[in-house]
Design a protein around this motif. Sequence first.
Motif, PDB file in Angstrom:
ATOM      1  N   GLN A 184      50.278   8.243  12.987  1.00  0.00           N
ATOM      2  CA  GLN A 184      51.645   8.074  12.499  1.00  0.00           C
ATOM      3  C   GLN A 184      51.933   6.665  12.009  1.00  0.00           C
ATOM      4  N   SER A 185      50.884   5.877  11.785  1.00  0.00           N
ATOM      5  CA  SER A 185      51.035   4.505  11.314  1.00  0.00           C
ATOM      6  C   SER A 185      50.389   4.333   9.943  1.00  0.00           C
ATOM      7  N   PRO A 186      51.141   3.935   8.924  1.00  0.00           N
ATOM      8  CA  PRO A 186      50.528   3.695   7.609  1.00  0.00           C
ATOM      9  C   PRO A 186      49.429   2.645   7.653  1.00  0.00           C
ATOM     10  N   ALA A 187      49.594   1.624   8.474  1.00  0.00           N
ATOM     11  CA  ALA A 187      48.618   0.538   8.531  1.00  0.00           C
ATOM     12  C   ALA A 187      47.270   1.006   9.056  1.00  0.00           C
ATOM     13  N   HIS A 188      47.259   2.050   9.872  1.00  0.00           N
ATOM     14  CA  HIS A 188      46.021   2.533  10.473  1.00  0.00           C
ATOM     15  C   HIS A 188      45.493   3.792   9.784  1.00  0.00           C
ATOM     16  N   GLY A 189      46.059   4.120   8.633  1.00  0.00           N
ATOM     17  CA  GLY A 189      45.564   5.278   7.900  1.00  0.00           C
ATOM     18  C   GLY A 189      46.184   6.583   8.331  1.00  0.00           C
ATOM     19  N   GLY A 190      47.401   6.522   8.902  1.00  0.00           N
ATOM     20  CA  GLY A 190      48.085   7.749   9.264  1.00  0.00           C
ATOM     21  C   GLY A 190      48.601   8.474   8.034  1.00  0.00           C
ATOM     22  N   GLY A 191      49.018   9.695   8.228  1.00  0.00           N
ATOM     23  CA  GLY A 191      49.581  10.470   7.139  1.00  0.00           C
ATOM     24  C   GLY A 191      48.706  11.630   6.715  1.00  0.00           C
ATOM     25  N   TYR A 192      49.314  12.548   5.967  1.00  0.00           N
ATOM     26  CA  TYR A 192      48.654  13.790   5.621  1.00  0.00           C
ATOM     27  C   TYR A 192      47.481  13.604   4.667  1.00  0.00           C
ATOM     28  N   ALA A 193      47.599  12.683   3.739  1.00  0.00           N
ATOM     29  CA  ALA A 193      46.514  12.503   2.764  1.00  0.00           C
ATOM     30  C   ALA A 193      45.221  12.109   3.472  1.00  0.00           C
ATOM     31  N   HIS A 194      45.277  11.036   4.260  1.00  0.00           N
ATOM     32  CA  HIS A 194      44.076  10.598   4.981  1.00  0.00           C
ATOM     33  C   HIS A 194      43.671  11.583   6.073  1.00  0.00           C
ATOM     34  N   GLY A 195      44.647  12.216   6.713  1.00  0.00           N
ATOM     35  CA  GLY A 195      44.345  13.047   7.861  1.00  0.00           C
ATOM     36  C   GLY A 195      43.929  14.467   7.537  1.00  0.00           C
ATOM     37  N   GLN A 196      44.393  15.014   6.366  1.00  0.00           N
ATOM     38  CA  GLN A 196      44.125  16.417   6.071  1.00  0.00           C
ATOM     39  C   GLN A 196      43.582  16.661   4.670  1.00  0.00           C
ATOM     40  N   VAL A 197      44.174  16.017   3.667  1.00  0.00           N
ATOM     41  CA  VAL A 197      43.647  16.190   2.312  1.00  0.00           C
ATOM     42  C   VAL A 197      42.193  15.737   2.238  1.00  0.00           C
ATOM     43  N   THR A 198      41.797  14.889   3.156  1.00  0.00           N
ATOM     44  CA  THR A 198      40.378  14.520   3.243  1.00  0.00           C
ATOM     45  C   THR A 198      39.498  15.755   3.388  1.00  0.00           C
ATOM     46  N   HIS A 199      39.966  16.778   4.117  1.00  0.00           N
ATOM     47  CA  HIS A 199      39.200  18.013   4.293  1.00  0.00           C
ATOM     48  C   HIS A 199      39.084  18.796   2.983  1.00  0.00           C
ATOM     49  N   SER A 200      40.227  19.087   2.386  1.00  0.00           N
ATOM     50  CA  SER A 200      40.225  19.946   1.199  1.00  0.00           C
ATOM     51  C   SER A 200      39.539  19.272   0.023  1.00  0.00           C
ATOM     52  N   SER A 201      39.740  17.977  -0.145  1.00  0.00           N
ATOM     53  CA  SER A 201      39.118  17.280  -1.275  1.00  0.00           C
ATOM     54  C   SER A 201      37.607  17.174  -1.089  1.00  0.00           C
ATOM     55  N   ALA A 202      37.146  16.946   0.134  1.00  0.00           N
ATOM     56  CA  ALA A 202      35.703  16.885   0.366  1.00  0.00           C
ATOM     57  C   ALA A 202      35.054  18.243   0.114  1.00  0.00           C
ATOM     58  N   LEU A 203      35.745  19.315   0.472  1.00  0.00           N
ATOM     59  CA  LEU A 203      35.238  20.655   0.183  1.00  0.00           C
ATOM     60  C   LEU A 203      35.160  20.880  -1.320  1.00  0.00           C
ATOM     61  N   LEU A 204      36.196  20.468  -2.040  1.00  0.00           N
ATOM     62  CA  LEU A 204      36.204  20.610  -3.496  1.00  0.00           C
ATOM     63  C   LEU A 204      35.057  19.838  -4.137  1.00  0.00           C
ATOM     64  N   PHE A 205      34.872  18.590  -3.746  1.00  0.00           N
ATOM     65  CA  PHE A 205      33.836  17.767  -4.377  1.00  0.00           C
ATOM     66  C   PHE A 205      32.441  18.283  -4.069  1.00  0.00           C
ATOM     67  N   TRP A 206      32.242  18.774  -2.846  1.00  0.00           N
ATOM     68  CA  TRP A 206      30.934  19.344  -2.508  1.00  0.00           C
ATOM     69  C   TRP A 206      30.663  20.604  -3.316  1.00  0.00           C
ATOM     70  N   LEU A 207      31.661  21.471  -3.436  1.00  0.00           N
ATOM     71  CA  LEU A 207      31.484  22.717  -4.169  1.00  0.00           C
ATOM     72  C   LEU A 207      31.252  22.493  -5.653  1.00  0.00           C
ATOM     73  N   SER A 208      32.032  21.606  -6.237  1.00  0.00           N
ATOM     74  CA  SER A 208      32.087  21.499  -7.698  1.00  0.00           C
ATOM     75  C   SER A 208      31.169  20.443  -8.287  1.00  0.00           C
ATOM     76  N   GLY A 209      30.833  19.410  -7.507  1.00  0.00           N
ATOM     77  CA  GLY A 209      30.087  18.286  -8.051  1.00  0.00           C
ATOM     78  C   GLY A 209      30.928  17.365  -8.900  1.00  0.00           C
ATOM     79  N   LEU A 210      32.240  17.576  -8.942  1.00  0.00           N
ATOM     80  CA  LEU A 210      33.127  16.753  -9.751  1.00  0.00           C
ATOM     81  C   LEU A 210      33.335  15.376  -9.121  1.00  0.00           C
ATOM     82  N   ARG A 211      33.832  14.456  -9.947  1.00  0.00           N
ATOM     83  CA  ARG A 211      34.310  13.167  -9.464  1.00  0.00           C
ATOM     84  C   ARG A 211      35.592  12.834 -10.201  1.00  0.00           C
ATOM     85  N   ALA A 212      36.624  12.435  -9.471  1.00  0.00           N
ATOM     86  CA  ALA A 212      37.915  12.141 -10.077  1.00  0.00           C
ATOM     87  C   ALA A 212      37.851  10.863 -10.901  1.00  0.00           C
ATOM     88  N   ALA A 213      38.541  10.874 -12.052  1.00  0.00           N
ATOM     89  CA  ALA A 213      38.587   9.711 -12.933  1.00  0.00           C
ATOM     90  C   ALA A 213      39.948   9.033 -12.905  1.00  0.00           C
TER      91      ALA A 213
END
Length: 357
Positions: A184-213
């Motif tokens: 729950q602290s922004p300074a320590h990397g709290g929040g939904y992006a770091h805590g959860q979107v990390t899961h979905s984005s890593a799954l996407l990148f592994w599946l697709s081989g894409l890299r965001a520009a």
Amino acid sequence: MSRVRLGAVGAGWWATSNHFPIFAGRDDVELVGVCGIGPELGAVRDQFGFGMATTHYSELLDAGLDAVVVSTPHDLHYAQAAAAIDRGLHVLVEKPVTLNASQGWDLADRVTAAGVHFLAPYGWNYKPFTIEAKRLVDAGHLGTVQHVLCHMASPTRGLFAGDTNHIRALWDSQTSGPDPSTWQSPAHGGGYAHGQVTHSSALLFWLSGLRAASVMAKVSTGGAAVDLFNAAVITFDNGALGSLSGAATVPDGDPYQVDIRIFGTEGVLLLDTERERMSLHRYDGQKFDLDVPPGSGAYECIVPPNRFIDLITGASTENNSDAEVAARSVELIDAMLRSAAGGGAEVLVHDDDRETP
């Protein structure tokens, strides 16, 4: 290698509820030592049979280890993982592996230079139905990716904005629950992006081989100190477009939602953990519809710690969440948060000439 001499940096709720029981149950792992803070450290040492306990991770890294598992607060991962890699140790690093892109890619470069195994324990990357999806993509059934949708929502309001004990109750830990100062602290990397979107984005990148520009993103806190909601429009290196969303407010007890759809020149992939389905339908009429057993979409992290040991011993060569996948997730989330801080302006995700494999 008969037994992997393993050390653990971090002895909190996730390590004690998930990783340590797995490692302690393997005959080919010797739990050399654990590093942590707080009054429960001695109890953790005794519960899992670690040979030593220390509050200094450098002391642990010098204890004749083969490998280390790092499950400390997000903002500590980089320094601890880098120190272990530089000693030639294999490393499992909890996600997000770092909080900024340069550190994520630095770890990837260190792993390559040291020739060690690196695994970020993304549980969904090791599910049988996602592995089948990856096989179909790698076989060329999608063609060239042109558009993606990546959505994740989860029952984590308490984790990011309230009482963390609901999350603790989902896993059997004898230690205290998740520390709000991490989640729950922004300074320590709290929040939904770091805590959860990390899961979905890593799954996407592994599946697709894409890299965001590049990315344009907005976040909303819903009154919390950290982001609870995320929305982004992404352009990938190959010119494909993508939309990403995240929400922390699924009711407690409801299933996690991870919905990934990939549109290519040859067909469309649909992967949905909530409704437990995976299909790839081609424009030539060929259809691949997998019968996913009930319960298979629920999140678990059993395979990744086991796979980490198997990679070290040579029992497996398959790593579905290596340093490259982890770095692509980190750099996207880093850019999303930078864009949101700038009012949603488009920002570059990376400015290097690293080639996509």
